[in-house]
Design an enzyme around this catalytic site. Structure first.
Site, PDB file in Angstrom:
ATOM      1  N   ARG A   8      -6.065   4.821 -12.672  1.00  0.00           N
ATOM      2  CA  ARG A   8      -5.882   5.239 -11.129  1.00  0.00           C
ATOM      3  C   ARG A   8      -5.634   7.069 -11.626  1.00  0.00           C
ATOM      4  NH1 ARG A   8      -0.143   3.849  -8.674  1.00  0.00           N
ATOM      5  NH2 ARG A   8       1.271   4.677 -10.181  1.00  0.00           N
ATOM      6  N   PHE A  27       3.938  -2.283  -3.077  1.00  0.00           N
ATOM      7  CA  PHE A  27       4.826  -2.007  -4.544  1.00  0.00           C
ATOM      8  C   PHE A  27       5.554  -3.415  -4.221  1.00  0.00           C
ATOM      9  CE2 PHE A  27       6.991  -0.054  -7.311  1.00  0.00           C
ATOM     10  CZ  PHE A  27       6.924   0.359  -8.187  1.00  0.00           C
ATOM     11  N   TYR A  87       9.749  12.247  -5.941  1.00  0.00           N
ATOM     12  CA  TYR A  87       9.298  12.401  -7.110  1.00  0.00           C
ATOM     13  C   TYR A  87       7.889  12.706  -7.915  1.00  0.00           C
ATOM     14  CZ  TYR A  87       9.817   7.377  -7.902  1.00  0.00           C
ATOM     15  OH  TYR A  87       9.723   5.511  -7.770  1.00  0.00           O
ATOM     16  N   LYS A  88       7.671  11.849  -6.746  1.00  0.00           N
ATOM     17  CA  LYS A  88       5.866  11.025  -6.513  1.00  0.00           C
ATOM     18  C   LYS A  88       5.153  12.829  -6.309  1.00  0.00           C
ATOM     19  CE  LYS A  88       5.723   6.504  -6.622  1.00  0.00           C
ATOM     20  NZ  LYS A  88       5.933   5.724  -6.025  1.00  0.00           N
ATOM     21  N   ASP A 141       6.792   2.870   4.524  1.00  0.00           N
ATOM     22  CA  ASP A 141       7.177   3.390   3.145  1.00  0.00           C
ATOM     23  C   ASP A 141       6.271   4.403   3.245  1.00  0.00           C
ATOM     24  OD1 ASP A 141       7.255   3.815   0.512  1.00  0.00           O
ATOM     25  OD2 ASP A 141       7.777   1.806   0.491  1.00  0.00           O
TER      26      ASP A 141
HETATM   27  C1  LIG Z   1       6.943   4.531  -6.362  1.00  0.00           C
HETATM   28  C2  LIG Z   1       7.406   3.089  -5.442  1.00  0.00           C
HETATM   29  C3  LIG Z   1       8.328   2.445  -5.136  1.00  0.00           C
HETATM   30  C4  LIG Z   1       9.726   3.140  -6.657  1.00  0.00           C
HETATM   31  O1  LIG Z   1      10.990   2.486  -6.187  1.00  0.00           O
HETATM   32  P1  LIG Z   1      12.065   2.839  -6.735  1.00  0.00           P
HETATM   33  O2  LIG Z   1      13.313   2.573  -6.278  1.00  0.00           O
HETATM   34  O3  LIG Z   1      11.982   4.657  -6.485  1.00  0.00           O
HETATM   35  O4  LIG Z   1      11.261   2.781  -8.458  1.00  0.00           O
HETATM   36  C5  LIG Z   1       8.865   1.673  -4.265  1.00  0.00           C
HETATM   37  N1  LIG Z   1       7.887   1.285  -3.429  1.00  0.00           N
HETATM   38  C6  LIG Z   1       6.815   2.020  -3.397  1.00  0.00           C
HETATM   39  C7  LIG Z   1       5.896   1.541  -2.218  1.00  0.00           C
HETATM   40  C8  LIG Z   1       6.398   2.667  -3.997  1.00  0.00           C
HETATM   41  O5  LIG Z   1       5.164   3.421  -3.941  1.00  0.00           O
END
Ligand SMILES: *Cc1c(COP(=O)(O)O)cnc(C)c1O
Length: 398
Positions: free
Chosen positions: A357, A113, A209-210, A184
Protein backbone atom coordinates in the site's frame (compact mmCIF):
# COMPACT_ATOMS: atom_id res chain seq x y z
CA UNK A 1 -5.44 27.51 -5.28
CA UNK A 2 -3.88 25.69 -2.34
CA UNK A 3 -0.12 26.14 -2.12
CA UNK A 4 1.23 22.61 -1.70
CA UNK A 5 4.85 23.76 -1.57
CA UNK A 6 3.88 25.69 1.52
CA UNK A 7 2.14 22.75 3.19
CA UNK A 8 5.09 20.48 2.32
CA UNK A 9 7.41 22.90 4.11
CA UNK A 10 5.26 22.58 7.24
CA UNK A 11 6.30 18.94 7.84
CA UNK A 12 9.48 17.56 9.33
CA UNK A 13 10.23 14.48 7.26
CA UNK A 14 13.68 12.87 7.67
CA UNK A 15 16.16 13.89 4.97
CA UNK A 16 16.05 11.52 2.00
CA UNK A 17 12.93 9.68 3.09
CA UNK A 18 9.97 9.33 0.74
CA UNK A 19 7.03 8.87 3.01
CA UNK A 20 4.14 7.11 1.30
CA UNK A 21 2.42 6.04 4.49
CA UNK A 22 0.54 9.14 5.55
CA UNK A 23 -2.62 7.07 5.17
CA UNK A 24 -1.54 5.01 8.19
CA UNK A 25 0.36 7.52 10.34
CA UNK A 26 0.79 11.10 9.20
CA UNK A 27 4.26 12.71 9.55
CA UNK A 28 5.16 15.27 12.22
CA UNK A 29 4.26 18.90 11.57
CA UNK A 30 7.24 21.20 12.24
CA UNK A 31 5.08 23.08 14.73
CA UNK A 32 4.47 19.96 16.86
CA UNK A 33 7.53 20.20 19.20
CA UNK A 34 6.78 23.82 20.10
CA UNK A 35 3.12 23.00 20.59
CA UNK A 36 3.80 20.17 23.04
CA UNK A 37 6.49 22.21 24.80
CA UNK A 38 4.14 25.15 25.17
CA UNK A 39 1.57 22.79 26.66
CA UNK A 40 4.14 21.38 29.11
CA UNK A 41 5.74 24.66 30.19
CA UNK A 42 2.99 27.25 29.80
CA UNK A 43 0.02 25.10 30.68
CA UNK A 44 0.59 21.95 32.72
CA UNK A 45 3.62 23.14 34.73
CA UNK A 46 2.40 26.65 35.47
CA UNK A 47 -1.37 26.38 35.50
CA UNK A 48 -1.84 22.88 36.91
CA UNK A 49 -5.50 22.29 37.79
CA UNK A 50 -6.41 25.85 36.84
CA UNK A 51 -5.64 24.96 33.20
CA UNK A 52 -9.08 23.35 32.80
CA UNK A 53 -10.48 26.88 32.90
CA UNK A 54 -7.59 29.22 32.10
CA UNK A 55 -6.35 27.27 29.07
CA UNK A 56 -9.71 26.01 27.86
CA UNK A 57 -8.83 22.32 28.36
CA UNK A 58 -12.38 21.43 29.35
CA UNK A 59 -13.84 22.43 25.99
CA UNK A 60 -11.02 21.34 23.68
CA UNK A 61 -13.04 18.20 22.80
CA UNK A 62 -15.43 20.67 21.14
CA UNK A 63 -13.14 23.45 19.88
CA UNK A 64 -10.87 20.92 18.15
CA UNK A 65 -13.97 18.94 17.14
CA UNK A 66 -15.23 21.99 15.26
CA UNK A 67 -11.89 22.30 13.45
CA UNK A 68 -11.95 18.62 12.41
CA UNK A 69 -15.60 19.14 11.48
CA UNK A 70 -14.56 21.69 8.86
CA UNK A 71 -12.70 18.94 6.99
CA UNK A 72 -15.89 16.87 6.66
CA UNK A 73 -18.55 19.54 6.09
CA UNK A 74 -19.85 19.46 9.67
CA UNK A 75 -21.32 22.65 11.15
CA UNK A 76 -20.04 23.89 14.51
CA UNK A 77 -21.34 22.05 17.53
CA UNK A 78 -21.78 18.67 15.85
CA UNK A 79 -18.34 17.02 16.26
CA UNK A 80 -16.20 16.17 19.30
CA UNK A 81 -12.74 14.63 19.54
CA UNK A 82 -11.40 12.18 22.13
CA UNK A 83 -10.85 8.47 22.78
CA UNK A 84 -10.14 5.99 19.99
CA UNK A 85 -11.93 5.19 16.77
CA UNK A 86 -12.81 1.71 18.08
CA UNK A 87 -14.69 3.42 20.92
CA UNK A 88 -16.40 5.79 18.48
CA UNK A 89 -17.61 2.76 16.48
CA UNK A 90 -19.24 1.45 19.64
CA UNK A 91 -20.80 4.82 20.48
CA UNK A 92 -22.20 5.43 17.02
CA UNK A 93 -23.51 1.92 16.35
CA UNK A 94 -25.08 1.52 19.79
CA UNK A 95 -26.77 4.93 19.43
CA UNK A 96 -27.88 4.03 15.91
CA UNK A 97 -29.52 0.79 17.06
CA UNK A 98 -31.46 2.72 19.71
CA UNK A 99 -32.99 4.89 16.97
CA UNK A 100 -34.45 1.84 15.19
CA UNK A 101 -35.50 -0.36 18.12
CA UNK A 102 -37.67 -2.78 16.15
CA UNK A 103 -34.88 -4.07 13.88
CA UNK A 104 -32.01 -6.47 14.58
CA UNK A 105 -29.57 -6.21 11.69
CA UNK A 106 -26.28 -4.33 11.47
CA UNK A 107 -25.12 -4.28 7.86
CA UNK A 108 -21.44 -3.81 7.00
CA UNK A 109 -19.14 -5.46 4.45
CA UNK A 110 -16.37 -8.02 4.48
CA UNK A 111 -13.81 -5.44 3.36
CA UNK A 112 -14.33 -3.27 6.43
CA UNK A 113 -11.45 -2.74 8.82
CA UNK A 114 -11.66 -5.59 11.35
CA UNK A 115 -12.00 -3.44 14.47
CA UNK A 116 -15.33 -2.07 13.20
CA UNK A 117 -16.62 -5.62 12.76
CA UNK A 118 -15.19 -6.81 16.08
CA UNK A 119 -16.79 -3.93 17.96
CA UNK A 120 -20.15 -4.66 16.33
CA UNK A 121 -19.78 -8.33 17.36
CA UNK A 122 -19.05 -7.32 20.95
CA UNK A 123 -22.04 -4.99 21.03
CA UNK A 124 -24.30 -7.75 19.70
CA UNK A 125 -23.02 -10.09 22.41
CA UNK A 126 -23.58 -7.46 25.07
CA UNK A 127 -27.15 -6.71 23.94
CA UNK A 128 -27.93 -10.45 23.87
CA UNK A 129 -31.21 -9.81 22.05
CA UNK A 130 -30.95 -11.60 18.72
CA UNK A 131 -28.94 -8.98 16.83
CA UNK A 132 -27.07 -10.02 13.71
CA UNK A 133 -24.11 -8.64 11.75
CA UNK A 134 -24.27 -9.11 7.97
CA UNK A 135 -21.10 -8.67 5.91
CA UNK A 136 -21.67 -9.12 2.17
CA UNK A 137 -19.02 -8.18 -0.40
CA UNK A 138 -18.61 -4.39 -0.57
CA UNK A 139 -20.31 -4.19 -4.01
CA UNK A 140 -23.37 -5.92 -2.57
CA UNK A 141 -23.98 -3.61 0.38
CA UNK A 142 -26.52 -1.49 -1.47
CA UNK A 143 -28.67 -4.48 -2.42
CA UNK A 144 -28.59 -5.69 1.17
CA UNK A 145 -30.09 -2.48 2.55
CA UNK A 146 -33.60 -3.76 3.28
CA UNK A 147 -36.25 -2.92 5.83
CA UNK A 148 -34.68 -5.48 8.16
CA UNK A 149 -31.59 -3.31 8.60
CA UNK A 150 -31.28 -1.02 11.61
CA UNK A 151 -27.76 0.33 11.05
CA UNK A 152 -25.58 0.46 7.94
CA UNK A 153 -22.00 0.65 9.21
CA UNK A 154 -19.59 1.30 6.36
CA UNK A 155 -16.07 2.60 5.98
CA UNK A 156 -16.08 4.76 2.89
CA UNK A 157 -12.58 3.90 1.66
CA UNK A 158 -11.37 0.30 1.86
CA UNK A 159 -8.13 0.21 3.87
CA UNK A 160 -6.62 -2.38 1.51
CA UNK A 161 -7.86 -1.68 -2.00
CA UNK A 162 -8.69 2.02 -1.71
CA UNK A 163 -12.14 1.27 -3.20
CA UNK A 164 -14.62 4.02 -2.34
CA UNK A 165 -18.27 3.40 -1.54
CA UNK A 166 -20.87 5.66 -3.14
CA UNK A 167 -21.92 7.13 0.19
CA UNK A 168 -24.70 9.32 -1.20
CA UNK A 169 -26.38 6.32 -2.77
CA UNK A 170 -25.97 4.18 0.37
CA UNK A 171 -27.28 6.90 2.66
CA UNK A 172 -30.26 7.65 0.43
CA UNK A 173 -31.25 4.02 0.19
CA UNK A 174 -30.79 3.48 3.94
CA UNK A 175 -32.95 6.47 4.77
CA UNK A 176 -35.58 5.36 2.28
CA UNK A 177 -36.00 2.08 4.19
CA UNK A 178 -35.74 3.69 7.62
CA UNK A 179 -32.18 2.59 8.52
CA UNK A 180 -29.51 4.85 10.01
CA UNK A 181 -25.96 5.13 8.70
CA UNK A 182 -22.64 5.15 10.52
CA UNK A 183 -20.00 6.43 8.11
CA UNK A 184 -16.40 5.59 9.05
CA UNK A 185 -14.11 8.27 7.65
CA UNK A 186 -10.79 6.77 8.81
CA UNK A 187 -9.40 6.81 5.26
CA UNK A 188 -11.49 9.77 4.04
CA UNK A 189 -10.99 12.61 6.52
CA UNK A 190 -8.13 14.70 5.15
CA UNK A 191 -7.91 12.49 2.05
CA UNK A 192 -10.94 13.31 -0.09
CA UNK A 193 -13.82 15.81 -0.01
CA UNK A 194 -16.51 14.75 2.48
CA UNK A 195 -19.80 16.50 3.18
CA UNK A 196 -21.73 15.08 6.10
CA UNK A 197 -24.27 17.91 5.84
CA UNK A 198 -25.14 17.53 2.15
CA UNK A 199 -25.41 13.74 2.45
CA UNK A 200 -27.49 14.07 5.65
CA UNK A 201 -25.64 11.13 7.22
CA UNK A 202 -26.67 10.23 10.77
CA UNK A 203 -23.27 9.52 12.33
CA UNK A 204 -19.70 9.96 11.10
CA UNK A 205 -16.59 8.80 12.92
CA UNK A 206 -12.88 8.72 12.21
CA UNK A 207 -9.36 9.13 13.52
CA UNK A 208 -6.87 12.00 13.32
CA UNK A 209 -3.55 10.15 13.20
CA UNK A 210 -3.84 9.10 9.54
CA UNK A 211 -4.34 11.88 6.95
CA UNK A 212 -4.92 14.58 9.58
CA UNK A 213 -1.36 14.11 11.01
CA UNK A 214 -2.24 14.43 14.71
CA UNK A 215 0.43 11.93 15.87
CA UNK A 216 0.39 8.27 16.96
CA UNK A 217 -2.78 7.55 18.92
CA UNK A 218 -4.21 11.03 18.26
CA UNK A 219 -7.85 11.39 19.36
CA UNK A 220 -10.77 10.10 17.32
CA UNK A 221 -13.88 12.07 16.41
CA UNK A 222 -17.61 11.57 16.25
CA UNK A 223 -20.15 13.66 14.33
CA UNK A 224 -23.88 13.47 15.04
CA UNK A 225 -26.44 15.02 12.66
CA UNK A 226 -27.96 18.16 14.24
CA UNK A 227 -31.47 16.65 13.99
CA UNK A 228 -30.37 13.84 16.35
CA UNK A 229 -28.49 15.85 18.97
CA UNK A 230 -31.38 16.03 21.40
CA UNK A 231 -32.37 12.39 21.21
CA UNK A 232 -29.16 10.46 20.59
CA UNK A 233 -28.46 7.87 23.26
CA UNK A 234 -24.97 8.03 24.82
CA UNK A 235 -24.54 4.51 26.14
CA UNK A 236 -20.97 5.27 27.20
CA UNK A 237 -22.54 7.66 29.66
CA UNK A 238 -19.50 9.18 31.33
CA UNK A 239 -19.44 12.24 33.52
CA UNK A 240 -17.86 14.37 30.79
CA UNK A 241 -21.12 14.16 28.82
CA UNK A 242 -23.37 14.93 31.77
CA UNK A 243 -25.71 17.90 31.74
CA UNK A 244 -24.06 19.22 34.87
CA UNK A 245 -20.75 17.40 35.48
CA UNK A 246 -19.76 19.45 38.50
CA UNK A 247 -23.05 18.84 40.30
CA UNK A 248 -21.68 15.29 40.82
CA UNK A 249 -25.19 13.86 40.84
CA UNK A 250 -25.58 10.12 41.29
CA UNK A 251 -27.82 9.81 38.24
CA UNK A 252 -26.80 10.36 34.61
CA UNK A 253 -28.56 13.02 32.57
CA UNK A 254 -27.05 13.60 29.11
CA UNK A 255 -26.27 17.17 28.08
CA UNK A 256 -29.51 18.18 26.34
CA UNK A 257 -29.41 19.09 22.66
CA UNK A 258 -25.64 19.22 22.38
CA UNK A 259 -22.83 17.08 20.99
CA UNK A 260 -21.30 17.28 24.49
CA UNK A 261 -23.38 14.23 25.41
CA UNK A 262 -21.05 12.12 23.24
CA UNK A 263 -18.10 13.08 25.46
CA UNK A 264 -17.15 10.27 27.82
CA UNK A 265 -14.26 11.00 30.18
CA UNK A 266 -11.17 13.12 30.69
CA UNK A 267 -9.36 13.47 27.35
CA UNK A 268 -5.59 13.60 26.72
CA UNK A 269 -4.83 17.32 26.69
CA UNK A 270 -1.21 16.63 25.70
CA UNK A 271 -2.46 14.87 22.56
CA UNK A 272 -4.78 17.79 21.86
CA UNK A 273 -1.80 20.16 21.65
CA UNK A 274 -0.34 18.03 18.84
CA UNK A 275 -3.69 17.78 17.06
CA UNK A 276 -4.04 21.54 17.20
CA UNK A 277 -0.64 21.98 15.52
CA UNK A 278 -1.66 19.47 12.83
CA UNK A 279 -4.93 21.29 12.17
CA UNK A 280 -3.05 24.55 11.60
CA UNK A 281 -1.61 22.98 8.42
CA UNK A 282 -5.16 22.51 7.11
CA UNK A 283 -6.20 26.15 7.54
CA UNK A 284 -5.59 27.17 3.91
CA UNK A 285 -6.17 23.81 2.23
CA UNK A 286 -9.07 23.43 -0.16
CA UNK A 287 -10.26 19.82 -0.20
CA UNK A 288 -11.08 19.92 -3.91
CA UNK A 289 -7.55 21.11 -4.71
CA UNK A 290 -6.19 18.37 -2.49
CA UNK A 291 -8.28 15.75 -4.25
CA UNK A 292 -7.17 16.97 -7.68
CA UNK A 293 -3.49 16.74 -6.63
CA UNK A 294 -4.06 13.31 -5.11
CA UNK A 295 -5.49 12.07 -8.41
CA UNK A 296 -2.63 13.56 -10.48
CA UNK A 297 0.05 12.04 -8.25
CA UNK A 298 -1.73 8.67 -7.97
CA UNK A 299 -2.23 8.37 -11.72
CA UNK A 300 1.45 9.16 -12.28
CA UNK A 301 2.49 6.54 -9.72
CA UNK A 302 0.23 3.82 -11.16
CA UNK A 303 1.30 4.58 -14.73
CA UNK A 304 5.03 4.50 -13.89
CA UNK A 305 4.79 1.32 -11.82
CA UNK A 306 2.84 -0.46 -14.55
CA UNK A 307 5.38 0.60 -17.18
CA UNK A 308 8.54 -0.20 -15.21
CA UNK A 309 7.80 -2.83 -12.54
CA UNK A 310 6.96 -6.25 -13.98
CA UNK A 311 5.11 -8.62 -11.64
CA UNK A 312 3.62 -5.74 -9.67
CA UNK A 313 -0.12 -5.44 -10.32
CA UNK A 314 -2.37 -2.52 -9.54
CA UNK A 315 -5.41 -3.88 -7.71
CA UNK A 316 -7.36 -0.73 -6.85
CA UNK A 317 -10.19 0.87 -8.81
CA UNK A 318 -9.08 2.27 -12.19
CA UNK A 319 -11.48 5.19 -12.00
CA UNK A 320 -9.84 7.76 -9.67
CA UNK A 321 -13.27 8.98 -8.58
CA UNK A 322 -13.86 5.52 -7.12
CA UNK A 323 -10.69 5.57 -4.98
CA UNK A 324 -9.54 7.16 -1.77
CA UNK A 325 -6.00 8.54 -1.58
CA UNK A 326 -3.92 5.37 -1.35
CA UNK A 327 -3.00 2.94 -4.09
CA UNK A 328 -2.56 -0.82 -3.69
CA UNK A 329 -0.44 -3.24 -5.68
CA UNK A 330 0.01 -6.95 -5.35
CA UNK A 331 3.33 -8.68 -5.77
CA UNK A 332 3.97 -12.33 -5.00
CA UNK A 333 6.68 -11.39 -2.51
CA UNK A 334 4.94 -8.22 -1.35
CA UNK A 335 6.11 -8.33 2.26
CA UNK A 336 9.80 -8.79 1.39
CA UNK A 337 9.58 -6.22 -1.37
CA UNK A 338 8.09 -3.65 1.00
CA UNK A 339 10.87 -4.35 3.51
CA UNK A 340 13.43 -3.72 0.76
CA UNK A 341 11.68 -0.46 -0.14
CA UNK A 342 11.69 0.64 3.49
CA UNK A 343 15.40 -0.21 3.79
CA UNK A 344 15.88 2.14 0.82
CA UNK A 345 13.94 4.94 2.53
CA UNK A 346 10.72 4.57 0.56
CA UNK A 347 8.08 3.99 3.20
CA UNK A 348 4.81 2.26 2.35
CA UNK A 349 3.21 -0.63 4.16
CA UNK A 350 1.94 -4.15 3.68
CA UNK A 351 -1.48 -5.67 4.26
CA UNK A 352 -1.95 -9.43 4.24
CA UNK A 353 -2.05 -11.50 2.16
CA UNK A 354 0.02 -9.72 -0.52
CA UNK A 355 -0.90 -6.04 -0.84
CA UNK A 356 1.73 -3.27 -0.91
CA UNK A 357 0.00 0.00 0.00
CA UNK A 358 1.18 3.50 -0.83
CA UNK A 359 -0.47 6.61 0.58
CA UNK A 360 -0.54 9.54 -1.83
CA UNK A 361 -0.73 12.58 0.41
CA UNK A 362 -0.40 15.88 -1.50
CA UNK A 363 0.24 17.97 1.64
CA UNK A 364 3.84 16.73 1.53
CA UNK A 365 4.34 14.46 -1.53
CA UNK A 366 5.20 15.78 -5.01
CA UNK A 367 6.04 14.42 -8.47
CA UNK A 368 9.73 14.14 -7.69
CA UNK A 369 8.98 11.88 -4.71
CA UNK A 370 6.72 9.72 -6.86
CA UNK A 371 9.41 9.30 -9.54
CA UNK A 372 12.11 8.48 -6.97
CA UNK A 373 9.86 5.92 -5.30
CA UNK A 374 9.22 4.16 -8.62
CA UNK A 375 12.96 4.24 -9.47
CA UNK A 376 13.66 2.53 -6.16
CA UNK A 377 10.97 -0.11 -6.69
CA UNK A 378 12.17 -0.80 -10.23
CA UNK A 379 15.76 -1.26 -8.95
CA UNK A 380 14.64 -3.66 -6.23
CA UNK A 381 12.86 -5.79 -8.82
CA UNK A 382 15.68 -5.72 -11.37
CA UNK A 383 18.31 -6.62 -8.78
CA UNK A 384 15.96 -8.97 -6.89
CA UNK A 385 17.01 -7.22 -3.69
CA UNK A 386 13.79 -8.44 -2.06
CA UNK A 387 15.30 -11.96 -1.93
CA UNK A 388 17.76 -10.98 0.82
CA UNK A 389 17.32 -12.93 4.06
CA UNK A 390 16.81 -9.81 6.19
CA UNK A 391 13.69 -8.84 4.23
CA UNK A 392 11.88 -12.11 4.97
CA UNK A 393 11.49 -11.62 8.75
CA UNK A 394 8.02 -10.46 9.79
CA UNK A 395 7.82 -7.59 12.25
CA UNK A 396 4.96 -7.25 14.74
CA UNK A 397 3.54 -4.20 13.00
CA UNK A 398 3.39 -4.45 9.22
C1 LIG B 1 -7.38 2.86 11.20
C2 LIG B 1 -8.78 2.36 11.38
C3 LIG B 1 -9.27 2.05 12.65
C4 LIG B 1 -8.39 2.10 13.86
O1 LIG B 1 -9.10 2.13 15.06
P1 LIG B 1 -8.34 2.56 16.39
O2 LIG B 1 -9.33 2.45 17.45
O3 LIG B 1 -7.85 3.97 16.16
O4 LIG B 1 -7.17 1.65 16.55
C5 LIG B 1 -10.61 1.68 12.76
N1 LIG B 1 -11.40 1.58 11.67
C6 LIG B 1 -10.95 1.87 10.43
C7 LIG B 1 -11.87 1.76 9.27
C8 LIG B 1 -9.62 2.24 10.25
O5 LIG B 1 -9.15 2.49 9.03
Amino acid sequence: MTDFNKTRAMFDIPEGMIYLNGNSLGPMPKAAPDAINAFLHDEWKTELIKGWNTKGWWMQTNTLGDRVGRLIGAPEGTTVVSDTLSIKVFQAVSAGLALVPDRKVILSDNGNFPTDLYIAEGLIKLKDAGYELRIPDPEDVIDNITDEVAVVMVTEVDYRTGRKHDMSALIQKAHAVGAVVVWDLAHSCGAIPVDVTATDVDFAIGCTYKYVNGGPGAPAFIYVAPRLLDSVEPYLSGWYGHESPFAFDTDYRPMPGKIDRMRIGTPSIAAFSLLSAALDVWEDVDMNDLHQRSIELSELFIQEVEARCPGVTFVGPRDPMKRGSHVPFTFEHGYACMQALIANNVIGDFRAPNVMRFGITPLFINEEDIMKAVDTLADILTNETWKEERFQVRAKVT
